[in-house]
Design a protein around this motif. Structure first.
Motif, PDB file in Angstrom:
ATOM      1  N   TYR A 188       0.701  -1.295  -0.018  1.00 47.25           N
ATOM      2  CA  TYR A 188       0.106   0.127  -0.115  1.00 47.25           C
ATOM      3  C   TYR A 188       0.851   1.299   0.060  1.00 47.25           C
ATOM      4  O   TYR A 188       2.188   1.140   0.367  1.00 47.25           O
ATOM      5  CB  TYR A 188      -0.893  -0.023   1.203  1.00 47.25           C
ATOM      6  CG  TYR A 188      -1.924  -1.283   1.203  1.00 47.25           C
ATOM      7  CD1 TYR A 188      -2.851  -1.269   0.233  1.00 47.25           C
ATOM      8  CD2 TYR A 188      -1.495  -2.470   1.566  1.00 47.25           C
ATOM      9  CE1 TYR A 188      -3.997  -2.254   0.143  1.00 47.25           C
ATOM     10  CE2 TYR A 188      -2.425  -3.532   1.354  1.00 47.25           C
ATOM     11  CZ  TYR A 188      -3.453  -3.342   0.587  1.00 47.25           C
ATOM     12  OH  TYR A 188      -4.095  -4.542   0.568  1.00 47.25           O
ATOM     13  N   ILE A 223      -2.157  -8.101   3.202  1.00 48.97           N
ATOM     14  CA  ILE A 223      -3.363  -8.365   3.630  1.00 48.97           C
ATOM     15  C   ILE A 223      -3.790  -9.974   3.621  1.00 48.97           C
ATOM     16  O   ILE A 223      -3.861 -10.687   2.623  1.00 48.97           O
ATOM     17  CB  ILE A 223      -4.717  -7.700   2.802  1.00 48.97           C
ATOM     18  CG1 ILE A 223      -5.975  -7.669   3.474  1.00 48.97           C
ATOM     19  CG2 ILE A 223      -4.688  -8.187   1.087  1.00 48.97           C
ATOM     20  CD1 ILE A 223      -6.956  -6.851   2.993  1.00 48.97           C
ATOM     21  N   TRP A 236      -7.311  -2.996   9.216  1.00 49.12           N
ATOM     22  CA  TRP A 236      -7.954  -1.955   8.347  1.00 49.12           C
ATOM     23  C   TRP A 236      -9.173  -1.198   9.060  1.00 49.12           C
ATOM     24  O   TRP A 236      -9.882  -1.986   9.786  1.00 49.12           O
ATOM     25  CB  TRP A 236      -8.217  -2.234   6.986  1.00 49.12           C
ATOM     26  CG  TRP A 236      -7.138  -2.480   6.116  1.00 49.12           C
ATOM     27  CD1 TRP A 236      -6.602  -3.734   5.723  1.00 49.12           C
ATOM     28  CD2 TRP A 236      -6.376  -1.485   5.191  1.00 49.12           C
ATOM     29  NE1 TRP A 236      -5.720  -3.650   4.682  1.00 49.12           N
ATOM     30  CE2 TRP A 236      -5.414  -2.288   4.430  1.00 49.12           C
ATOM     31  CE3 TRP A 236      -6.480  -0.128   4.900  1.00 49.12           C
ATOM     32  CZ2 TRP A 236      -4.457  -1.687   3.729  1.00 49.12           C
ATOM     33  CZ3 TRP A 236      -5.562   0.270   4.214  1.00 49.12           C
ATOM     34  CH2 TRP A 236      -4.651  -0.208   3.462  1.00 49.12           C
ATOM     35  N   GLN A 247     -15.187  -1.940   6.809  1.00 45.49           N
ATOM     36  CA  GLN A 247     -15.238  -2.148   5.215  1.00 45.49           C
ATOM     37  C   GLN A 247     -16.708  -1.572   4.814  1.00 45.49           C
ATOM     38  O   GLN A 247     -17.563  -2.062   5.396  1.00 45.49           O
ATOM     39  CB  GLN A 247     -15.115  -3.427   4.632  1.00 45.49           C
ATOM     40  CG  GLN A 247     -13.706  -4.082   5.033  1.00 45.49           C
ATOM     41  CD  GLN A 247     -12.445  -3.217   4.535  1.00 45.49           C
ATOM     42  OE1 GLN A 247     -12.321  -3.152   3.263  1.00 45.49           O
ATOM     43  NE2 GLN A 247     -11.763  -2.705   5.181  1.00 45.49           N
ATOM     44  N   ARG A 296     -14.862  -3.293  -7.984  1.00 50.04           N
ATOM     45  CA  ARG A 296     -13.289  -3.910  -7.694  1.00 50.04           C
ATOM     46  C   ARG A 296     -13.377  -4.771  -6.357  1.00 50.04           C
ATOM     47  O   ARG A 296     -14.022  -4.284  -5.194  1.00 50.04           O
ATOM     48  CB  ARG A 296     -12.475  -2.861  -7.671  1.00 50.04           C
ATOM     49  CG  ARG A 296     -11.032  -3.131  -6.943  1.00 50.04           C
ATOM     50  CD  ARG A 296     -11.119  -3.025  -5.319  1.00 50.04           C
ATOM     51  NE  ARG A 296      -9.672  -3.092  -5.206  1.00 50.04           N
ATOM     52  CZ  ARG A 296      -9.228  -2.670  -3.798  1.00 50.04           C
ATOM     53  NH1 ARG A 296      -9.941  -2.430  -3.045  1.00 50.04           N
ATOM     54  NH2 ARG A 296      -7.944  -3.159  -3.705  1.00 50.04           N
ATOM     55  N   TYR A 304     -10.844  -7.114  -3.532  1.00 44.38           N
ATOM     56  CA  TYR A 304      -9.397  -7.503  -3.124  1.00 44.38           C
ATOM     57  C   TYR A 304      -8.921  -8.732  -2.559  1.00 44.38           C
ATOM     58  O   TYR A 304      -7.959  -8.978  -2.331  1.00 44.38           O
ATOM     59  CB  TYR A 304      -9.064  -6.226  -2.072  1.00 44.38           C
ATOM     60  CG  TYR A 304      -9.635  -6.259  -0.852  1.00 44.38           C
ATOM     61  CD1 TYR A 304      -9.619  -7.255   0.180  1.00 44.38           C
ATOM     62  CD2 TYR A 304     -10.667  -5.213  -0.598  1.00 44.38           C
ATOM     63  CE1 TYR A 304     -10.280  -6.921   1.388  1.00 44.38           C
ATOM     64  CE2 TYR A 304     -11.493  -5.097   0.722  1.00 44.38           C
ATOM     65  CZ  TYR A 304     -11.065  -6.085   1.511  1.00 44.38           C
ATOM     66  OH  TYR A 304     -11.994  -6.114   2.695  1.00 44.38           O
ATOM     67  N   ILE A 319     -15.158  -2.206  -2.786  1.00 47.52           N
ATOM     68  CA  ILE A 319     -15.477  -2.630  -1.203  1.00 47.52           C
ATOM     69  C   ILE A 319     -14.320  -2.151  -0.590  1.00 47.52           C
ATOM     70  O   ILE A 319     -12.944  -2.647  -1.112  1.00 47.52           O
ATOM     71  CB  ILE A 319     -15.903  -3.824  -0.943  1.00 47.52           C
ATOM     72  CG1 ILE A 319     -17.317  -4.442  -1.597  1.00 47.52           C
ATOM     73  CG2 ILE A 319     -16.209  -4.049   0.657  1.00 47.52           C
ATOM     74  CD1 ILE A 319     -17.462  -5.889  -1.393  1.00 47.52           C
ATOM     75  N   SER A 320     -14.334  -1.391   0.428  1.00 43.92           N
ATOM     76  CA  SER A 320     -13.006  -1.205   1.054  1.00 43.92           C
ATOM     77  C   SER A 320     -13.354  -0.195   2.236  1.00 43.92           C
ATOM     78  O   SER A 320     -14.357   0.207   2.506  1.00 43.92           O
ATOM     79  CB  SER A 320     -12.021  -0.622   0.255  1.00 43.92           C
ATOM     80  OG  SER A 320     -10.628  -0.392   0.788  1.00 43.92           O
ATOM     81  N   SER A 321     -12.129   0.367   3.149  1.00 47.39           N
ATOM     82  CA  SER A 321     -12.508   1.249   3.933  1.00 47.39           C
ATOM     83  C   SER A 321     -12.257   2.666   3.778  1.00 47.39           C
ATOM     84  O   SER A 321     -11.794   2.895   2.401  1.00 47.39           O
ATOM     85  CB  SER A 321     -11.240   1.043   5.220  1.00 47.39           C
ATOM     86  OG  SER A 321      -9.977   1.186   4.439  1.00 47.39           O
ATOM     87  N   PRO A 328     -10.524  -6.404   7.760  1.00 48.43           N
ATOM     88  CA  PRO A 328      -9.528  -7.306   7.495  1.00 48.43           C
ATOM     89  C   PRO A 328      -8.118  -6.875   8.090  1.00 48.43           C
ATOM     90  O   PRO A 328      -7.977  -5.374   8.214  1.00 48.43           O
ATOM     91  CB  PRO A 328      -9.529  -7.165   5.991  1.00 48.43           C
ATOM     92  CG  PRO A 328      -9.745  -5.762   5.472  1.00 48.43           C
ATOM     93  CD  PRO A 328     -10.910  -5.413   6.808  1.00 48.43           C
TER      94      PRO A 328
HETATM   95  N1  PCA Z   1      -8.074  -1.274   2.194  1.00 49.77           N
HETATM   96  C1  PCA Z   1      -7.175  -2.561   1.348  1.00 49.77           C
HETATM   97  C2  PCA Z   1      -8.050  -3.680   1.936  1.00 49.77           C
HETATM   98  C3  PCA Z   1      -8.865  -3.276   3.140  1.00 49.77           C
HETATM   99  C4  PCA Z   1      -8.660  -1.702   3.071  1.00 49.77           C
HETATM  100  O1  PCA Z   1      -9.358  -1.047   3.763  1.00 49.77           O
HETATM  101  C5  PCA Z   1      -7.665  -2.292  -0.130  1.00 49.77           C
HETATM  102  O2  PCA Z   1      -8.902  -1.836  -0.699  1.00 49.77           O
HETATM  103  O3  PCA Z   1      -7.045  -2.995  -0.908  1.00 49.77           O
END
Ligand code: PCA
Length: 322
Positions: free
Chosen positions: A30, A86, A140, A143, A163, A165, A201-203, A227
């Motif tokens: 990251y 991750i 993280w 989500q 998308r 991950y 999907i993510s934070s 995660p």
């Molecule tokens: N960010 C990373 C994994 C979980 C997160 O919050 C991503 O989107 O790749």
């Protein structure tokens, strides 16, 4: 003569300390400015301190040395002695690694810490069998869902390319009727710009890092799981270290883990503010969407228990008993 002796002595001291320092390159997936990567730097500093300079780690963030998807293999095979990934991205090889991606099982930092306590033993056993030793993990923030439009239920998601991950996010997207596209965070901006994905999907963290407000408009917090990234060492490299060096690395890892988790929690609301300040709508998901996601979560929990057998059951029982 005396001068010569002193010169020779100091040269040999220099030589001895140079020979003792092991240089480790540490690939991370990251952005350099993300708190996970910043904690990689903190970890490396602590390791130098606590091993008396014996282990000298250089951080390579943003997938610059190995792309996210290649880091585990690189460490397993010894191409890199240490790396970060991750953990749940390994779930396509072994479902046990999905322990922290089961929607609505552990939705707070406190619950996530308990779940890792419960999962640690079985997960470490699987990692050791893959020639890896986990040094520390870091969560993280919760989500949620990013879209280009208002979304109130699965019906609004149907037909969109989102998308993912890891395997779990792909399953959530498919269950909602969308099409998952697996993309590393480092390539996310490009994927949104070119229309390869219409959301993800993510934070709040990754949305902020990738400035996704340039392409997307809505974030639904949901916060259904947290995660973890983890730092792993090649087991052969680890086993070859003397006990003091191992203890120094572990002390650095334990301290970094605690400060990284605290930073993640501290930043979670700040990320939402940043998304809002840059024009995005940041809201809770509608009750209908939440109910649909909860049903998907229940199915995923049941399937995970079935696919992981005794080890998954041990994790779940230990967690529920806490
Ligand atoms: N960010 C990373 C994994 C979980 C997160 O919050 C991503 O989107 O790749």
């Amino acid at each position: 003569m005396k001068k010569l002796l002193i010169a020779a002595a100091s040269a040999s001291v220099l030589f001895a300390s140079a020979a003792q320092a092991e240089k480790w390159d540490m690939p991370m997936a990251y952005s350099a400015t993300n708190f996970h990567s910043e904690h990689g730097v903190i970890f490396a500093d602590k390791v130098r301190e606590y091993t008396g300079g014996k282990i000298d780690i250089t951080i390579h963030p943003g997938g610059s040395l190995f792309g996210g998807g290649d880091i585990k293999r690189a460490v397993q095979t010894g191409q890199a002695p240490i790396g970060e990934r991750i953990m749940s991205a390994h779930a396509n090889e072994d479902p046990i690694y999905n322990w922290d991606n089961l929607p609505f099982l552990a939705t707070t930092y406190e619950a996530g810490a308990k779940l890792w306590e419960a999962a640690k033993g079985p997960v470490n056993k699987h990692l050791n069998d893959s020639n890896l030793v986990a040094l520390y993990t870091c969560p993280w923030p919760g989500q949620g869902f990013y879209f280009k439009k208002e979304v109130n239920s699965a019906a609004d998601v149907a037909g969109t390319k989102l998308r993912s991950y890891n395997a779990a996010t792909a399953q959530v997207i498919e269950s909602l009727g969308g099409t998952p596209v697996q993309i590393e965070a480092a390539e996310l901006t490009q994927a949104l710009a070119t229309g390869v994905a219409d959301g993800f999907i993510s934070s709040g963290s990754t949305g902020y890092d990738r400035k996704v407000w340039e392409h997307l408009s809505h974030y639904y917090k949901v916060s259904a799981w947290q995660p973890r990234n983890y730092v792993m060492v090649n087991k052969g490299v680890w086993d070859a270290l003397d006990a003091d060096t191992q203890a120094g690395l572990q002390k650095a890892a334990d301290e970094t883990s605690a400060s990284c988790a605290a930073k993640s929690e501290e930043l979670s609301a700040w990320y939402y503010d940043q998304l809002e300040e840059n024009g995005m709508s940041v809201v809770d998901a509608s009750p209908e969407f939440m109910a649909e996601l909860q049903a998907i979560g229940a199915t995923m929990q049941a399937e995970w228990l079935e696919s992981t057998g005794e080890d998954g059951k041990a994790i779940m029982d230990a967690y529920k008993g806490m």
